[in-house]
Design an enzyme around this catalytic site. Structure first.
Site, PDB file in Angstrom:
ATOM      1  N   HIS A   1      -8.678   4.295   8.277  1.00  0.00           N
ATOM      2  CA  HIS A   1      -7.614   3.360   8.177  1.00  0.00           C
ATOM      3  C   HIS A   1      -6.792   3.898   9.660  1.00  0.00           C
ATOM      4  CE1 HIS A   1      -6.918   7.021   5.879  1.00  0.00           C
ATOM      5  NE2 HIS A   1      -5.867   7.624   6.408  1.00  0.00           N
TER       6      HIS A   1
ATOM      7  N   HIS B   1      -3.399   4.469  11.089  1.00  0.00           N
ATOM      8  CA  HIS B   1      -1.373   4.271  10.728  1.00  0.00           C
ATOM      9  C   HIS B   1      -1.020   4.380  11.816  1.00  0.00           C
ATOM     10  CE1 HIS B   1      -1.520   7.803   7.819  1.00  0.00           C
ATOM     11  NE2 HIS B   1      -2.688   8.357   8.670  1.00  0.00           N
TER      12      HIS B   1
HETATM   13  P1  5GP Z   1      -4.458  10.547   5.802  1.00  0.00           P
HETATM   14  O1  5GP Z   1      -3.604  11.611   5.626  1.00  0.00           O
HETATM   15  O2  5GP Z   1      -5.378  10.226   5.332  1.00  0.00           O
HETATM   16  O3  5GP Z   1      -4.669  10.080   7.364  1.00  0.00           O
HETATM   17  O4  5GP Z   1      -3.019   9.131   5.180  1.00  0.00           O
HETATM   18  C1  5GP Z   1      -3.305   8.771   4.662  1.00  0.00           C
HETATM   19  C2  5GP Z   1      -2.455   8.526   3.941  1.00  0.00           C
HETATM   20  O5  5GP Z   1      -2.093   7.247   2.852  1.00  0.00           O
HETATM   21  C3  5GP Z   1      -0.844   9.081   3.768  1.00  0.00           C
HETATM   22  O6  5GP Z   1       0.192   8.976   4.708  1.00  0.00           O
HETATM   23  C4  5GP Z   1      -0.468   8.362   2.692  1.00  0.00           C
HETATM   24  O7  5GP Z   1       0.454   8.768   2.238  1.00  0.00           O
HETATM   25  C5  5GP Z   1      -0.866   7.189   1.477  1.00  0.00           C
HETATM   26  N1  5GP Z   1      -1.278   6.902   0.796  1.00  0.00           N
HETATM   27  C6  5GP Z   1      -2.245   7.960   0.126  1.00  0.00           C
HETATM   28  N2  5GP Z   1      -2.450   7.200  -0.984  1.00  0.00           N
HETATM   29  C7  5GP Z   1      -1.198   5.552  -1.153  1.00  0.00           C
HETATM   30  C8  5GP Z   1      -1.021   4.541  -2.169  1.00  0.00           C
HETATM   31  O8  5GP Z   1      -2.161   4.274  -3.348  1.00  0.00           O
HETATM   32  N3  5GP Z   1      -0.569   3.667  -1.314  1.00  0.00           N
HETATM   33  C9  5GP Z   1      -0.043   4.003  -0.086  1.00  0.00           C
HETATM   34  N4  5GP Z   1       0.559   2.471   0.030  1.00  0.00           N
HETATM   35  N5  5GP Z   1      -0.907   4.653   0.360  1.00  0.00           N
HETATM   36  C10 5GP Z   1      -1.066   5.954   0.239  1.00  0.00           C
END
Ligand code: 5GP
Ligand code: ZN
Length: 134
Positions: free
Chosen positions: A99, A101
């Site tokens: 993903h 951001h």
């Molecule tokens: P990472 O730390 O893996 O780069 O980012 C994961 C992101 O996904 C975090 O910013 C977290 O808030 C978001 N996130 C995790 N689970 C969910 C979910 O079920 N729905 C949404 N909309 N965001 C999520």
């Protein structure tokens, strides 16, 4: 990946606040946003990270991010924007489905999306360059 939360969200099996969708991507609002409008570009197919995602798919992710970034500027009036993409737990990745951001930035938003700079010598930089390109 039947137990991957982002697979389920990307395919529309779990509801989300979708702000953009096409055949290959869904862009949703992060449910723990750093700032107003913080969004995630999710490929509909499962790739764990940048190492797994094919070049053409990541190229399309960048195009999608540009489209959404334009919307953020136009509709939310952000003053700037960070693109952040974490790979691996050590880099802060918590959901193991690629993903990207999109984090709109505002004056006085109180966020710090920065790193602590180090100061390698010129020789050390050359050594690292040679390690990467050699
Ligand atoms: P990472 O730390 O893996 O780069 O980012 C994961 C992101 O996904 C975090 O910013 C977290 O808030 C978001 N996130 C995790 N689970 C969910 C979910 O079920 N729905 C949404 N909309 N965001 C999520
Ligand atoms: Zn997945």
């Amino acid at each position: 990946m039947s137990d991957c939360i982002f697979c389920m969200i990307a395919k529309g099996e779990i509801p989300s606040n979708t702000i953009f969708e096409n055949d290959n991507f869904r862009v949703i609002l992060d449910n723990g946003p750093a700032t107003k409008g913080h969004a995630l570009v999710l490929p509909k197919n499962h790739y764990a990270d940048l190492f797994e995602i094919p070049e053409d798919v990541v190229a399309e992710a960048a195009k999608v991010a540009k489209t959404v970034a334009g919307k953020m500027k136009e509709k939310l009036g952000c003053d700037g924007l960070n693109l952040v993409q974490n790979n691996g737990a050590i880099a802060g990745q918590t959901v193991m489905h690629f993903h990207l951001h999109i984090i709109p930035r505002y004056e006085d938003d109180g966020q710090r999306i920065l790193w602590k700079p180090s100061s390698p010598s010129a020789e050390e930089l050359v050594e690292i360059k040679n390690q990467i390109v050699g």
